[in-house]
Design an enzyme around this catalytic site. Structure first.
Site, PDB file in Angstrom:
ATOM      1  N   SER A 662       0.811  -1.223   0.000  1.00 55.76           N
ATOM      2  CA  SER A 662       0.000   0.000   0.000  1.00 55.76           C
ATOM      3  C   SER A 662       0.842   1.270   0.000  1.00 55.76           C
ATOM      4  CB  SER A 662      -0.942   0.009   1.204  1.00 55.76           C
ATOM      5  OG  SER A 662      -0.218   0.061   2.422  1.00 55.76           O
ATOM      6  N   LYS A 705      -6.084   5.144   8.093  1.00 55.14           N
ATOM      7  CA  LYS A 705      -4.913   5.892   7.625  1.00 55.14           C
ATOM      8  C   LYS A 705      -5.213   7.382   7.546  1.00 55.14           C
ATOM      9  CE  LYS A 705      -3.080   2.013   4.925  1.00 55.14           C
ATOM     10  NZ  LYS A 705      -2.808   1.481   3.566  1.00 55.14           N
TER      11      LYS A 705
END
Length: 815
Positions: A662, A705
Site C-alpha cells: 500500500s 490511515k
C-alpha cells in the site's frame, strides 16, 4: 489539478427517519442472523442428503454466529426425523472380553436395565431361600449319607469276616488297623511273639489279606465322593432352575418381540445355573444376613470388582434416547479422542486396574448416532489423534472403542474389546477458512468425508432490505440479551458502524458478536443516563469507550510524533521525502500510522535497493511493490537508453516488520522527486499501491490511515493545506469520523482521490506531470520532463565512464 472530495463523499449516513419504526420493540424479534444465504443452502443440502461422505464443514470468520446458525439449522431438520434406538452393552458369557452390543427400541434400554436390576435382587432372594430350605437340606444330606452308608457297610462286612478269623478292625487316629483277638480281647505283641513261627506267619498272611481288602474299600471312597458331588451339583442345578425359571419366564414375556433380548436372557439363565455353586457356598455359611455378605464375597471374579458375579447380569445403557425428540443434536465442546469414540474405564482394586463391561462409557459419536454431531474444527485438530479417530469412524461407519495407544499399536494390554457400534451420523465441523483449505490441501480424506462446504459471508450488500434485516437482528439481540430497546437513531448508528467494520459503504458486516457487544454496551450507557431507550448518543458512547480501551499504543504513537521522537512533517516541502501511511493491528483494534519514506538516487546500473528487504524487515508483498517501481521507471523512461541509476528506499524510524504494497505509490513519488530534484509537499500524506503502468490501486484500512494523519495534523495545527491522497477506487470505502468530515467541509483538511501516478505527483509537487508527445518527449516544466532529463544525463554519464579515455560529451557525439 485533482479536486478534493466533497464532505458528503467522505461518509455515508443512515437516515433514521427512513427506517419506519420508533424503537426495536416495534419489530419482530425473529431474525437472529443476517445474510449467509449461501451457507444456509449448503447446510440444508448437506443435512438432508443421506449418502456417505456428505458431511459438512461450515467455514467462515469467527463472530458471524456460524456455530449457532449451524445448530439452529440442524435442530430444525432433526425435529422432523425419527428418534434413533437405544444402545446397551451386556456381558458376553461365552467370551467376556468382547461385550455384546444390543440395539433396543427407543426407551426400552432403560426399561431392560431396571428389569435386570430387579431380576438380580429377586434371584438373590430366591436362591437364598431355595438353598436354605428344608427340602434342599434334606435331599443334600440324603446324598451325602448314602455315600457314607455305602462306605460303612463295606467296612462292617469286612470287619465281620475278619472277626470270624479272630482278627479285629481297629479305628485309630491315624486310620484303620488289623490286630488278632483272643476271647474278644486284642492279643498283645508280646503274646504274639510267643507263638511259633508257623502260626505267626499264618496270622500275618490273614492280616495282609484283610489289609488289601481294606485298601480296596478305601480306594473307592473318592469315587463315591465324586459321585456324591455330581449328585449334589445336579441337585443344585435343579434347585437353581426351580428358583430362576419362573422369574426369568416372567421377564422374558415382556421382551418376546426382541429376539436379541430373549437370547440374552437365556444366556443369563444358563450362566446362573452354571455358577450356582457360588450361591450354594454362600447359602451354607449361616444366617440370611451372613449369607448376603458371604455371597458378595463369593462372587468376586477374576476381574476383582466388588459384586462381580452380580455385575455380570446387569445392563449398561450406553445411549438412552427416551427423552429425545426427533434425531439427537450433539455439540461436543471438548472433542478429544475419548470424548468422541468413548472409553473403557478402569477401577483401582487391590493395587491393580480392573474393569468390566459396566465401565464402558459412550462418546459423542454414540450419543449423536442416528442424528447430528457438531464440532469446532480448531478444538478437534488440537487434540491428539482426535481427527484420525473421527475419520476412522466415518470411513468404517462404525465406532470401535479402544484407547489411543491401542489404536496406534503403541501398547497392548489384556482388556475389553467391546463389539463395534454401527454408525449413522452427520458431522458438521465449524472452523476458519484457513483450517478448511489446509485440510483440503494436505489431507486426501477431506474430499471423501466432508464433501459439503458451507461458506459464511463476511458481509452482505447494503440495501434497504438489508437495513431492515439488520434492524430485526438488533431487535432479536435486544430480546435475547434482555437489553433496553434501540430507537431508530441508534439502529442507524449501528448500521453506519457496520459499514465501517467492512470498510465499504456498499456492504454491511455480518460479525454478529461485534454488533452484540456494541448493543450490550450501548444499553449499559443508556442505563448510566437513566434512559429507557438506547439512542444514537449511547451507541457513540459505546464506540468511544471501545476505542479508548484499546488505543494505548495509538496514543503513544501520536505522542511520539508530537514530541518529535518520530519525525513527521505536516508543513513545508522536501526532495525525496513523502509521508506514507500504514495500518497497525493490535488485538482486533486497527489504527493508522504515518511513516516518513525517503529515497536517494545516484549513478548506477538500474538497481533499486529496498533497505527494508535487505535488512529482512520487509515482507514479500512489500518487496514486490518495490520491484514494480523498477518496471514503471523502465517502461516509461528507459525506452531509448538504459536505466542508469541506483536508488535506495527506506521507511525511516521503522524497527519492526513491514509488509504489503500500500506504500508503493508513496515510494514511487519519493523516487520521482529524488530523480527530478523536485520537492514534495509534506502537508500531504499518501496511500495506495501502484502497478507497472502507473495506475493507483485500492488498499485496505483507508479510513484508519486518513484519520491518523488528520490527528497528526490537528495536533500540529491545521493549516488548510493538509490532506491525504488516496486511490480513486477507495472512495466508496470511506466512512470517516464525523470530525474529519467536518474539517473537510470547513476546508481545513482535504481528501484527494487519484487514478494515476501523474495525478498524484502533480498534487505533491504543484507542477503538472506532463503527457508524452508523439516524439517521445515531455513538455518543459513538467515532472516527467525533469525525470526524463535527469535519467538521460545519468545514461550519458554511465556511457562516458564506460568509454576508455572519453568524456560524456564525446560519448554523446558518437551516437
Amino acid at each position: 489539478m485533482t479536486e478534493p472530495l466533497a464532505a458528503h463523499a467522505l461518509r455515508r449516513t443512515c437516515d433514521a427517519s427512513a427506517l419506519g419504526f420508533a424503537t426495536t420493540d416495534d419489530l419482530s424479534a425473529d431474525a437472529p442472523f443476517v445474510g449467509h444465504e449461501r451457507a444456509i443452502e449448503a447446510l440444508e443440502f448437506g443435512i438432508e442428503i443421506p449418502n456417505d461422505g456428505y458431511n459438512v464443514f461450515a467455514l467462515g470468520p469467527g463472530g458471524t454466529g456460524r456455530r449457532r446458525l449451524v445448530q439452529q439449522q440442524v435442530a430444525a431438520h432433526a425435529s422432523d426425523r425419527s428418534t434413533p434406538p437405544d444402545w446397551c452393552y451386556v456381558n458376553n458369557f461365552s467370551e467376556e472380553r468382547t461385550p455384546q452390543l444390543m440395539q433396543l427400541p427407543t426407551g426400552r434400554g432403560t426399561a431392560l436395565c431396571e428389569d435386570m436390576e430387579q431380576f438380580i435382587e429377586d434371584v438373590k432372594t430366591a436362591l437364598l431361600a431355595t438353598f436354605e430350605s428344608e427340602d434342599y437340606q434334606t435331599r443334600r444330606q440324603a446324598v451325602q449319607e448314602e455315600a457314607q452308608e455305602e462306605q460303612e457297610a463295606a467296612l462292617d462286612e469286612l470287619q465281620e469276616r475278619a472277626r470270624e478269623e479272630n482278627i479285629a478292625l481297629i479305628r485309630t487316629p491315624n486310620g484303620f488297623a488289623f490286630a488278632p483277638i483272643k476271647d474278644g480281647e486284642v492279643v498283645s505283641p508280646e503274646e504274639i511273639d510267643t507263638l511259633d513261627e508257623e502260626r505267626r506267619e499264618a496270622l500275618q498272611e490273614k492280616i495282609e489279606q484283610f489289609q488289601e481288602e481294606l485298601q480296596q474299600i478305601l480306594r473307592k471312597v473318592p469315587e463315591r465322593q465324586r459321585a456324591a458331588r455330581k449328585q449334589i451339583q445336579q441337585l443344585n442345578r435343579e434347585m437353581a432352575e426351580f428358583a430362576v425359571n419362573d422369574l426369568l419366564e416372567e421377564l422374558q414375556a415382556r421382551y418376546d418381540d426382541l429376539e436379541q433380548v430373549v437370547d440374552y436372557l437365556q444366556a443369563v439363565r444358563a450362566d446362573i445355573i452354571e455358577n450356582v455353586e457360588a450361591f450354594v457356598r454362600a447359602a451354607q455359611s449361616g444366617s440370611s444376613s451372613q449369607n448376603q455378605a458371604a455371597m458378595q464375597q463369593q462372587s468376586q471374579q477374576s476381574n476383582g470388582l466388588p459384586g462381580a458375579l452380580w455385575r455380570r447380569y446387569r445392563v449398561n445403557v450406553l445411549v438412552d434416547n427416551s427423552d429425545t425428540e426427533g434425531a439427537p443434536v450433539i455439540y461436543e465442546d471438548n472433542p478429544n479422542y475419548r470424548n468422541l469414540v468413548g472409553e473403557v474405564e478402569q477401577i483401582a482394586q487391590m493395587g491393580a486396574l480392573v474393569t468390566d463391561f459396566n465401565l464402558i462409557q459412550p462418546g459423542a459419536l454414540h450419543k449423536a448416532n442416528g442424528g447430528y454431531l457438531i464440532i469446532e474444527a480448531r478444538k478437534l485438530l488440537t487434540q491428539p489423534y482426535a481427527w484420525e479417530g473421527l475419520k476412522r469412524a466415518l470411513q468404517n461407519n462404525e465406532i470401535q472403542i479402544e484407547s489411543p495407544g491401542e489404536a496406534l499399536g503403541l501398547i497392548r494390554t489384556v482388556t475389553l474389546e467391546p463389539e463395534a457400534a454401527p454408525l449413522d451420523v452427520k458431522v458438521v465441523l465449524v472452523g476458519e477458512r484457513m483450517l478448511y483449505y489446509l485440510l483440503s490441501a494436505y489431507d486426501p480424506d477431506m474430499e471423501d468425508l466432508f464433501k459439503v462446504m458451507a461458506d459464511f459471508d463476511d458481509n452482505i450488500d447494503h440495501t434497504d432490505a438489508a437495513r431492515m434485516q439488520y434492524a430485526r437482528m438488533l431487535a432479536t439481540l435486544v430480546d435475547e440479551q434482555d437489553l433496553r430497546p434501540l430507537d431508530a437513531s441508534a439502529v442507524a448508528r449501528v448500521v453506519e458502524h457496520s459499514m465501517r467494520l467492512v470498510d465499504d459503504t456498499k456492504k454491511l458486516s455480518t460479525h454478529r458478536t461485534a454488533l452484540c457487544d456494541l448493543v450490550t454496551e450501548a444499553s449499559y450507557w443508556a442505563g448510566k443516563d437513566a434512559a429507557d431507550v438506547v439512542s444514537r448518543t449511547h451507541v457513540q458512547q459505546a464506540l468511544d469507550a471501545q476505542e479508548r480501551r484499546a488505543d494505548r499504543l495509538r496514543e503513544r504513537v501520536q505522542e511520539s510524533i508530537a514530541r518529535d521522537t518520530i519525525y513527521i512533517d505536516t508543513e513545508g516541502s522536501a526532495v525525496g521525502q513523502v509521508n506514507g501511511l500504514s495500518v497497525l493491528q493490535q488485538d482486533g483494534f486497527a489504527f493508522g500510522k504515518p511513516n516518513r519514506i525517503t529515497a536517494r538516487v545516484r549513478l548506477g546500473s538500474g538497481d533499486i535497493v529496498d533497505i527494508e528487504r535487505e535488512t529482512e524487515l520487509g515482507g514479500p508483498l512489500h518487496a514486490k511493490g518495490v520491484l514494480i517501481l523498477s518496471g514503471f521507471l523502465e517502461g516509461r523512461f528507459a525506452q531509448e537508453h538504459p536505466l542508469s541509476l541506483s536508488a535506495s528506499l527506506v521507511f525511516e524510524q521503522s524497527y519492526g516488520g513491514i509488509d504489503g504494497d500500500s506504500a508503493s505509490s508513496a515510494e514511487l513519488y519519493a523516487l520521482l522527486s529524488a530523480i527530478a530534484d523536485l520537492p514534495l509537499k509534506q502537508s500531504l500524506a499518501v496511500t495506495g499501491s501502484v502497478n507497472q503502468h502507473g495506475v493507483i490501486q485500492p488498499i485496505g484500512g483507508v479510513n484508519e490511515k486518513i484519520e491518523e494523519f488528520y490527528d497528526t495534523c490537528q495536533a500540529a495545527g491545521l493549516t488548510g493545506s493538509q490532506g491525504v491522497i488516496i486511490p480513486q477506487s477507495n472512495v466508496e470505502h470511506l466512512m470517516l469520523r464525523p470530525e474529519v468530515v467536518a474539517a473537510a467541509e470547513a476546508g481545513t483538511f482535504h481528501i484527494y482521490p487519484v487514478r494515476t501516478v501523474d495525478e498524484g505527483i502533480a498534487l505533491l509537487t504543484g507542477q503538472p506531470a506532463g503527457t508524452r508527445a508523439d516524439d517521445g518527449t515531455y513538455p518543459e516544466g513538467t515532472v516527467n520532463r525533469a525525470v526524463a532529463d535527469r535519467l538521460a544525463a545519468m545514461a550519458d554519464q554511465r556511457r562516458a565512464f564506460a568509454s576508455p579515455n572519453g568524456t560524456a560529451d564525446e560519448a554523446a557525439s558518437h551516437e
